[in-house]
Write a protein that holds these residues in place. Structure first.
Motif, mmCIF file in Angstrom:
data_model
loop_
_atom_site.group_PDB
_atom_site.id
_atom_site.type_symbol
_atom_site.label_atom_id
_atom_site.label_comp_id
_atom_site.label_asym_id
_atom_site.label_seq_id
_atom_site.Cartn_x
_atom_site.Cartn_y
_atom_site.Cartn_z
ATOM 1 N N TYR A 61 -9.803 -38.166 8.307
ATOM 2 C CA TYR A 61 -8.516 -38.659 9.085
ATOM 3 C C TYR A 61 -8.458 -36.930 9.878
ATOM 4 O O TYR A 61 -7.436 -35.749 9.106
ATOM 5 C CB TYR A 61 -7.293 -38.814 8.265
ATOM 6 N N PRO A 62 -8.741 -36.545 10.891
ATOM 7 C CA PRO A 62 -8.416 -35.037 11.111
ATOM 8 C C PRO A 62 -7.043 -34.847 11.925
ATOM 9 O O PRO A 62 -6.345 -36.091 11.904
ATOM 10 C CB PRO A 62 -9.726 -35.528 12.616
ATOM 11 N N VAL A 63 -6.137 -33.830 11.299
ATOM 12 C CA VAL A 63 -5.666 -34.490 12.101
ATOM 13 C C VAL A 63 -5.447 -32.704 13.960
ATOM 14 O O VAL A 63 -5.578 -32.043 12.900
ATOM 15 C CB VAL A 63 -4.130 -33.379 11.168
ATOM 16 N N ARG A 64 -4.940 -33.030 14.747
ATOM 17 C CA ARG A 64 -4.673 -32.063 15.720
ATOM 18 C C ARG A 64 -3.764 -31.508 15.308
ATOM 19 O O ARG A 64 -2.559 -31.079 15.841
ATOM 20 C CB ARG A 64 -3.946 -33.178 16.711
ATOM 21 N N VAL A 65 -4.321 -29.955 15.665
ATOM 22 C CA VAL A 65 -3.798 -28.702 15.805
ATOM 23 C C VAL A 65 -4.202 -27.745 16.330
ATOM 24 O O VAL A 65 -5.007 -28.398 17.180
ATOM 25 C CB VAL A 65 -4.414 -28.137 14.016
ATOM 26 N N GLU A 66 -2.944 -27.046 17.140
ATOM 27 C CA GLU A 66 -3.045 -26.085 18.371
ATOM 28 C C GLU A 66 -3.096 -24.644 17.262
ATOM 29 O O GLU A 66 -2.395 -24.249 16.282
ATOM 30 C CB GLU A 66 -1.620 -26.096 19.033
ATOM 31 N N ARG A 67 -3.853 -23.408 17.973
ATOM 32 C CA ARG A 67 -3.407 -21.968 17.608
ATOM 33 C C ARG A 67 -2.613 -21.445 18.711
ATOM 34 O O ARG A 67 -2.688 -21.693 19.635
ATOM 35 C CB ARG A 67 -5.017 -21.645 17.514
ATOM 36 N N ARG A 68 -1.483 -20.849 18.184
ATOM 37 C CA ARG A 68 -1.048 -20.533 19.297
ATOM 38 C C ARG A 68 -0.810 -18.316 19.100
ATOM 39 O O ARG A 68 -0.547 -18.435 17.511
ATOM 40 C CB ARG A 68 0.747 -20.688 19.096
ATOM 41 N N LYS A 69 -0.494 -17.772 19.826
ATOM 42 C CA LYS A 69 -0.377 -16.449 19.724
ATOM 43 C C LYS A 69 1.259 -15.759 19.197
ATOM 44 O O LYS A 69 1.926 -16.594 20.266
ATOM 45 C CB LYS A 69 -0.565 -15.281 20.808
ATOM 46 N N PHE A 70 1.446 -15.565 18.047
ATOM 47 C CA PHE A 70 2.620 -15.485 18.201
ATOM 48 C C PHE A 70 3.107 -13.604 17.521
ATOM 49 O O PHE A 70 1.849 -12.956 17.431
ATOM 50 C CB PHE A 70 3.077 -16.108 17.025
ATOM 51 N N GLN A 71 4.085 -12.624 17.910
ATOM 52 C CA GLN A 71 3.697 -11.679 18.066
ATOM 53 C C GLN A 71 4.500 -11.267 16.522
ATOM 54 O O GLN A 71 6.287 -11.853 16.759
ATOM 55 C CB GLN A 71 4.038 -10.748 19.159
ATOM 56 N N PHE A 72 4.349 -10.562 15.320
ATOM 57 C CA PHE A 72 5.552 -10.438 14.218
ATOM 58 C C PHE A 72 6.993 -9.667 14.883
ATOM 59 O O PHE A 72 6.306 -8.499 14.845
ATOM 60 C CB PHE A 72 5.179 -9.921 13.147
ATOM 61 N N LEU A 73 7.986 -9.829 13.971
ATOM 62 C CA LEU A 73 9.157 -9.333 14.651
ATOM 63 C C LEU A 73 9.848 -8.641 13.680
ATOM 64 O O LEU A 73 9.619 -6.842 13.837
ATOM 65 C CB LEU A 73 10.159 -10.115 15.839
ATOM 66 N N TYR A 74 9.987 -9.339 12.931
ATOM 67 C CA TYR A 74 10.779 -8.866 11.202
ATOM 68 C C TYR A 74 10.779 -9.564 10.286
ATOM 69 O O TYR A 74 10.131 -10.560 10.482
ATOM 70 C CB TYR A 74 12.144 -8.192 12.231
ATOM 71 N N LYS A 75 10.690 -8.943 8.942
ATOM 72 C CA LYS A 75 11.441 -9.559 7.920
ATOM 73 C C LYS A 75 13.066 -9.695 7.464
ATOM 74 O O LYS A 75 13.373 -8.097 7.362
ATOM 75 C CB LYS A 75 10.272 -8.671 6.828
ATOM 76 N N ASP A 76 13.445 -10.371 7.757
ATOM 77 C CA ASP A 76 14.351 -10.472 6.771
ATOM 78 C C ASP A 76 14.934 -11.425 5.285
ATOM 79 O O ASP A 76 13.923 -11.794 4.859
ATOM 80 C CB ASP A 76 15.462 -10.417 8.069
ATOM 81 N N GLU A 77 15.705 -11.748 5.093
ATOM 82 C CA GLU A 77 16.271 -11.957 3.602
ATOM 83 C C GLU A 77 15.124 -13.800 3.580
ATOM 84 O O GLU A 77 15.547 -14.019 2.432
ATOM 85 C CB GLU A 77 17.116 -12.326 3.201
ATOM 86 N N ALA A 78 15.919 -13.947 4.733
ATOM 87 C CA ALA A 78 14.946 -15.511 5.179
ATOM 88 C C ALA A 78 13.291 -15.846 5.843
ATOM 89 O O ALA A 78 13.089 -16.861 4.929
ATOM 90 C CB ALA A 78 15.839 -16.236 6.501
ATOM 91 N N GLY A 79 12.901 -14.737 5.500
ATOM 92 C CA GLY A 79 11.823 -15.134 6.146
ATOM 93 C C GLY A 79 11.228 -13.912 6.627
ATOM 94 O O GLY A 79 11.525 -12.590 7.000
#
Length: 187
Positions: A61-79
């Protein structure tokens, strides 16, 4: 639905009530008995790797996934906070989803695997190589070792990498994000 003939590296399937990415597979056709497919599956929720054997022709059972380009902004206490390069939407990912987070620089482009059906992020993949600046390096002392001499250095992201003795503080180095190995010095 698909069969084992459709298995390829990178395919995401639903197996045992979890999402797994196929990292390796080998189709085996022994002289006696039926053919089968040996696979190495990596869980996208826990990160565990397991070996599994599928009989030839079994439904997967394959699952449809997408690869999207994101830019890392910053890290905080939430992640870790990322911005989609196309829509400029921001998302927050936990430490569990982001692999090799200590090699990420602010502003760096990463690929995030997103489940297309539920629109939830599954994993965050860094580019294969990153260029980092050495912020701290102890002087290398020759004669410490019998074979290739290495020393620990701290890089601009806070990670510790093993490098050859000739690397000094202020040098820029290229690091393989999959193995965390030193590759070369960058001019």
């Amino acid at each position: 639905m698909a069969t084992t003939a459709d298995i390829r590296n990178g395919l995401v399937i639903q197996f045992n009530h979890d999402l797994f990415q196929i990292t390796e597979f080998q189709h085996v056709k022994p002289g006696k008995g039926g053919a089968f497919v040996r696979t190495k599956l990596k869980s996208l929720t826990s990160g565990k790797v397991l070996d599994n054997t599928f009989n030839a022709g079994v439904t997967i059972y394959p699952v449809r996934v997408e690869r999207r380009k994101f830019q890392f902004l910053y890290k905080d206490e939430a992640g870790y906070n990322f911005m989609d390069n196309e829509t400029f939407d921001q998302i927050n990912l936990t430490d569990k989803i982001v692999e090799g987070a200590d090699l990420m620089k602010e502003g760096q482009e990463v690929e995030i695997l997103i489940n297309a059906e539920t629109d939830t992020p599954l994993t965050c993949e860094l580019p294969p190589f990153v260029e980092l600046e050495v912020t701290y390096s102890e002087p290398g002392i020759r004669g410490d070792t019998a074979n290739s001499a290495k020393k620990k250095v701290d890089v601009s992201t806070g990670a510790t990498i093993m490098v050859p003795l000739f690397i000094e503080q202020g040098d820029k180095i290229r690091v393989d994000t999959r193995t965390r190995d030193y590759v070369e010095r960058v001019k």
